[in-house]
Design a protein around this motif. Structure first.
Motif, short mmCIF file in Angstrom:
data_model
loop_
_atom_site.label_atom_id
_atom_site.label_comp_id
_atom_site.label_asym_id
_atom_site.label_seq_id
_atom_site.Cartn_x
_atom_site.Cartn_y
_atom_site.Cartn_z
N ARG A 1 17.88 -12.08 -7.24
CA ARG A 1 18.19 -11.38 -8.49
C ARG A 1 19.62 -10.88 -8.42
O ARG A 1 20.19 -10.72 -7.34
N GLU A 2 20.20 -10.62 -9.57
CA GLU A 2 21.59 -10.15 -9.61
C GLU A 2 21.74 -8.79 -8.94
O GLU A 2 22.76 -8.50 -8.31
N THR A 3 20.72 -7.95 -9.09
CA THR A 3 20.75 -6.62 -8.48
C THR A 3 19.51 -6.41 -7.64
O THR A 3 18.49 -7.08 -7.82
N CYS A 4 19.62 -5.48 -6.71
CA CYS A 4 18.46 -5.05 -5.93
C CYS A 4 18.49 -3.53 -5.86
O CYS A 4 19.53 -2.90 -6.09
N SER A 5 17.38 -2.93 -5.55
CA SER A 5 17.34 -1.48 -5.43
C SER A 5 17.87 -1.04 -4.07
O SER A 5 17.81 -1.80 -3.10
N LYS A 6 18.36 0.18 -4.02
CA LYS A 6 18.85 0.72 -2.76
C LYS A 6 17.72 0.79 -1.74
O LYS A 6 17.91 0.52 -0.55
N GLU A 7 16.53 1.14 -2.20
CA GLU A 7 15.38 1.23 -1.31
C GLU A 7 15.04 -0.13 -0.71
O GLU A 7 14.75 -0.24 0.49
N GLU A 8 15.10 -1.17 -1.53
CA GLU A 8 14.81 -2.52 -1.05
C GLU A 8 15.82 -2.95 0.00
O GLU A 8 15.46 -3.52 1.04
N LEU A 9 17.08 -2.66 -0.24
CA LEU A 9 18.13 -2.99 0.72
C LEU A 9 17.92 -2.24 2.03
O LEU A 9 18.06 -2.80 3.12
N GLN A 10 17.58 -0.96 1.93
CA GLN A 10 17.36 -0.16 3.12
C GLN A 10 16.22 -0.71 3.97
O GLN A 10 16.30 -0.76 5.20
N ILE A 11 15.15 -1.17 3.32
CA ILE A 11 14.01 -1.73 4.04
C ILE A 11 14.41 -2.99 4.79
O ILE A 11 14.10 -3.17 5.98
N LYS A 12 15.12 -3.89 4.10
CA LYS A 12 15.55 -5.14 4.73
C LYS A 12 16.56 -4.86 5.84
O LYS A 12 16.55 -5.53 6.88
N TRP A 13 17.44 -3.91 5.62
CA TRP A 13 18.46 -3.54 6.60
C TRP A 13 17.81 -3.00 7.88
O TRP A 13 18.15 -3.40 9.00
N GLN A 14 16.87 -2.10 7.71
CA GLN A 14 16.22 -1.48 8.87
C GLN A 14 15.34 -2.47 9.62
O GLN A 14 15.18 -2.37 10.84
N ALA A 15 14.78 -3.44 8.89
CA ALA A 15 13.95 -4.45 9.55
C ALA A 15 14.76 -5.27 10.54
O ALA A 15 14.22 -5.80 11.52
N LEU A 16 16.08 -5.36 10.31
CA LEU A 16 16.97 -6.08 11.22
C LEU A 16 17.61 -5.16 12.25
O LEU A 16 18.50 -5.58 13.00
N SER A 17 17.16 -3.92 12.28
CA SER A 17 17.66 -2.91 13.24
C SER A 17 19.17 -2.71 13.12
O SER A 17 19.86 -2.48 14.13
N LEU A 18 19.69 -2.80 11.92
CA LEU A 18 21.13 -2.58 11.71
C LEU A 18 21.41 -1.09 11.60
O LEU A 18 20.55 -0.31 11.17
N PRO A 19 22.62 -0.65 11.99
CA PRO A 19 22.94 0.78 12.01
C PRO A 19 22.88 1.41 10.62
O PRO A 19 23.46 0.89 9.66
N VAL A 20 22.18 2.51 10.52
CA VAL A 20 22.05 3.23 9.25
C VAL A 20 23.42 3.71 8.77
O VAL A 20 23.72 3.67 7.58
N ASP A 21 24.25 4.18 9.70
CA ASP A 21 25.57 4.69 9.32
C ASP A 21 26.43 3.60 8.69
O ASP A 21 27.21 3.86 7.77
N GLN A 22 26.30 2.38 9.19
CA GLN A 22 27.08 1.28 8.62
C GLN A 22 26.65 1.01 7.17
O GLN A 22 27.49 0.77 6.30
N LEU A 23 25.36 1.06 6.92
CA LEU A 23 24.87 0.87 5.55
C LEU A 23 25.38 1.99 4.65
O LEU A 23 25.83 1.73 3.52
N LYS A 24 25.34 3.21 5.12
CA LYS A 24 25.83 4.33 4.32
C LYS A 24 27.31 4.16 3.98
O LYS A 24 27.74 4.44 2.86
N ASN A 25 28.08 3.70 4.95
CA ASN A 25 29.52 3.50 4.72
C ASN A 25 29.77 2.42 3.67
O ASN A 25 30.64 2.58 2.80
N LEU A 26 29.02 1.33 3.74
CA LEU A 26 29.19 0.25 2.78
C LEU A 26 28.77 0.68 1.37
O LEU A 26 29.44 0.36 0.38
N LEU A 27 27.67 1.44 1.30
CA LEU A 27 27.22 1.93 -0.01
C LEU A 27 28.22 2.91 -0.61
O LEU A 27 28.48 2.90 -1.82
N SER A 28 28.80 3.74 0.25
CA SER A 28 29.80 4.69 -0.22
C SER A 28 31.07 3.98 -0.65
O SER A 28 31.66 4.32 -1.68
N LEU A 29 31.48 2.98 0.11
CA LEU A 29 32.69 2.23 -0.21
C LEU A 29 32.56 1.53 -1.56
O LEU A 29 33.51 1.46 -2.34
#
Length: 215
Positions: A89-117
């Motif tokens: 889809r063209e857009t996704c929810s922040k919650e959906e992204l967070q779930i997929k991100w955490q499933a890959l054990s990626l750093p939470v701080d990195q996600l926060k920085n990208l969302l803020s940027l």
């Protein structure tokens, strides 16, 4: 078939015929992906499998990105997994992204920085976030676009890494504006300089085209 109340021998245990193949595919996927948190990744794998969704699996085992002096967490293979899962889809929810991100054990701080940027709200324009992910990998505008081409291309590994020119234009323009110090005139001139090569490739651009033009 329900199991009997008491099991007296191995013959009473009913093993689904597809189970060996499921476990074999799971093992191969885990070896290719090398998840940092195997249990968390496994839960995401089987959840996606049960729903018929794209699996959180890398195409191949990947080495560390040479341009990364430290482990930033995100890699081209992991970003490609996220793109496969979230680009439907063209857009996704922040919650959906967070779930997929955490499933890959990626750093939470990195996600926060990208969302803020990207100044994203609850709904995230996926290709903009994807562009930011490429910038986290590349460091420079051109190297970010190189990663984008290599991740998005349908060419075989080691090929020209072609992508549609309109996709390239959107990614380049977004990242150039985000940098803030790239004049619009430079953006327009650069994109115009690529048009002759694009016309000869049925609307596609490859890595060598924009590297040569920019240099």
């Amino acid at each position: 078939m329900p199991l009997p109340d008491r099991i007296y021998c191995a013959q009473q245990i009913n093993i689904p015929p597809r189970l060996p193949d499921v476990l074999k595919n799971f093992t191969k996927a885990a070896i290719r992906t090398q998840p940092k948190d195997l249990l968390q990744w496994s839960a995401a794998y089987f959840d996606a499998l049960s729903k018929g969704e794209p699996l959180p699996v890398k195409d191949r085992l990947e080495m560390n990105v040479a341009t990364q002096k430290t482990d930033t967490g995100l890699t081209p293979g992991l970003l490609k997994i996220l793109h496969t899962q979230l680009s439907l889809r063209e857009t996704c929810s922040k919650e959906e992204l967070q779930i997929k991100w955490q499933a890959l054990s990626l750093p939470v701080d990195q996600l926060k920085n990208l969302l803020s940027l990207g100044s994203f709200s609850s709904d995230i324009h996926w290709m903009e976030f994807f562009a930011l992910g490429c910038s986290a990998l590349g460091g420079t505008l051109l190297s970010s676009l190189k990663f984008a081409c290599e991740i998005l291309t349908k060419d075989e590994e080691g090929g020209a890494a072609r992508i549609p020119f309109d996709t390239f234009v959107k990614l380049y323009t977004y990242l150039a504006h985000l940098e803030g110090d790239v004049p619009q005139e430079h953006i327009d001139n650069f994109l115009q300089s690529l048009e002759p090569q694009v016309d000869n490739q049925a609307g596609m651009i490859q890595v060598s085209d924009f590297y040569t033009s920019e240099k």
